[in-house]
Design an enzyme around this catalytic site. Structure first.
Site: not given
Length: 426
Positions: A34, A97, A171-173, A315, A342
């Protein structure tokens, strides 16, 4: 697994007596990637101290370099100098990811075409949500209708931005990807989620914290909606926290052996999902206390069964499941259906590998039921998934003769893990 693959599987250490050891963790992958993205989009150079140096973060650094960002090695990390984003460029996502989801929104700001591809299994990971969202925000993408890797982002140097509705339940991604770059879009972004609950919310909280730290205005006051105002992130020098998700096998070692483990430099306040280990270890029978800057975990060897909703910290599931297989009573792990998308289908993989060692794990629609049974020696497959490798080494602590296939896959987030684990356990 073939006989030749099993023959080279790593003989993971077994521990018959209580452990008493200290773990020093590498930097957080989630934070490192990030802050790399935000440093590349910032208004001036910045310094990242103690970043994770692993496959996923090296892939991120390489991707940003290919787009025009200068990233230089320093004695204690990286110096990141933003440059004009441009193509043509090629991005290798590996199996990361964060790279395959965070970098396309950055590439949309580049002038020129940017091609994306990755490892074979990466082509099976869901990407259609991010690609469709970018198209809705004005980006041209060629993916041959696959909604997955490989694809090409046709960057024009400018993205209109605006309102976009997505289903981020896988996915929060997907949310973080749009928020990280959205501040550089002409109208910012207004991301709205429609669907089942978003998993791994701590990762979105982490993204928002990092944006706000750099002066970016983010409004998350309304559930399932995140508004990022347009603007350039300010350059900020940052020290990366230790990776608390990677603390999992070390904390599990205390429970599996009835010993004591000290984890150095555990942050007092953090957005990391791995901070939940303090609660999980306590529920499973350990005593968890802070000692100055460290976290100390004491256990008796009696592992309690648990009923846990791991939706926000999925995770952690493989290592938790390994402990459940060594526990004194059945366990239920819930809210983790999204783990099927995942690095591998983690629910199927966990069930298959524990059961191959004599365990009794049943896949549920949204989780796992783990009923402890005596386990036996054997080879634990990892499916090129670092978290599966962590589960394997935890099982080996309590089951003599477990070999872990492809332990090198841990380099994704923890280079040198096998050597460090042997030092730690012995």
């Amino acid at each position: 697994m073939t006989e030749s693959e099993a023959a080279v599987a790593w003989a993971a250490p077994y521990r018959a007596d209580p452990i008493d050891a200290t773990a020093n963790l590498p930097g957080s992958k989630s934070l490192t990637n990030r802050v790399l993205v935000l440093a590349a989009l910032a208004d001036a150079p910045s310094h990242i101290v103690a970043p994770l140096r692993a496959r996923d973060t090296e892939l991120m650094a390489s991707a940003l370099r290919s787009l025009g960002t200068r990233i230089d090695e320093t004695a204690d990390g990286w110096r990141v100098e933003p440059g004009p984003l441009r193509g043509p460029a090629e991005v290798d996502c590996g199996l990361a990811g964060t790279v395959m989801r965070f970098v396309p929104p950055v590439a949309a700001l580049a002038s020129g075409d940017v091609s994306f591809d990755g490892d074979p299994y990466a082509r099976e990971r869901p990407m259609s949500t991010v690609l469709a969202a970018l198209r809705d925000l004005g980006v041209v993408i060629d993916d041959g209708g696959r909604g997955a890797l490989p694809f090409i982002v046709h960057g024009t140097g400018d993205v209109p931005g605006g309102v976009v509705t997505i289903d981020a339940s896988a996915s929060s991604q997907f949310v973080s990807a749009l928020l990280l770059s959205g501040c550089r879009y002409r109208d910012g972004v207004d991301v709205r989620h429609s669907g089942k609950p978003v998993p791994s919310m701590p990762h979105i909280d982490m993204t928002i914290t990092q944006l706000r730290t750099r002066g970016v205005e983010v409004d998350d006051s309304e559930p399932d909606r995140w508004v990022v105002r347009p603007g350039t992130p300010k350059a900020v020098d940052v020290r990366v926290e230790p990776d608390l998700s990677n603390a999992g096998p070390f904390i599990a070692a205390a429970l599996a052996t009835g010993g004591r483990v000290r984890v150095s430099d555990w942050p007092e306040a953090t957005d990391q999902a791995g901070d939940r280990w303090r609660e999980i270890a306590t529920l499973m029978g350990a005593t968890v206390v802070r000692d100055d800057s460290d976290l100390v975990v004491d256990a008796t060897g009696a592992i309690r069964g648990v009923d846990l909703d791991l939706h926000d910290v999925g995770e952690l599931t493989p290592v938790v499941a390994a402990l459940c297989a060594l526990a004194s009573a059945p366990s239920y792990l819930r809210g983790i259906g999204h783990l099927r998308g995942h690095e591998t289908d983690r629910l199927a993989a966990i069930a298959a590998e524990i059961n191959a060692l004599g365990g009794d794990v049943t896949e549920l629609d949204d989780g796992l039921e783990v009923r402890p049974r005596p386990l036996h020696r054997g080879t634990f497959a990892t499916y090129a998934d670092h978290r599966m490798a962590h589960a394997g080494v935890v099982l080996a602590l309590g089951v003599d003769g477990v070999r872990v296939e492809n332990i090198a896959t841990t380099a994704k987030t923890y280079p040198g893990f096998a050597d460090e684990w042997e030092r730690f356990v012995r």
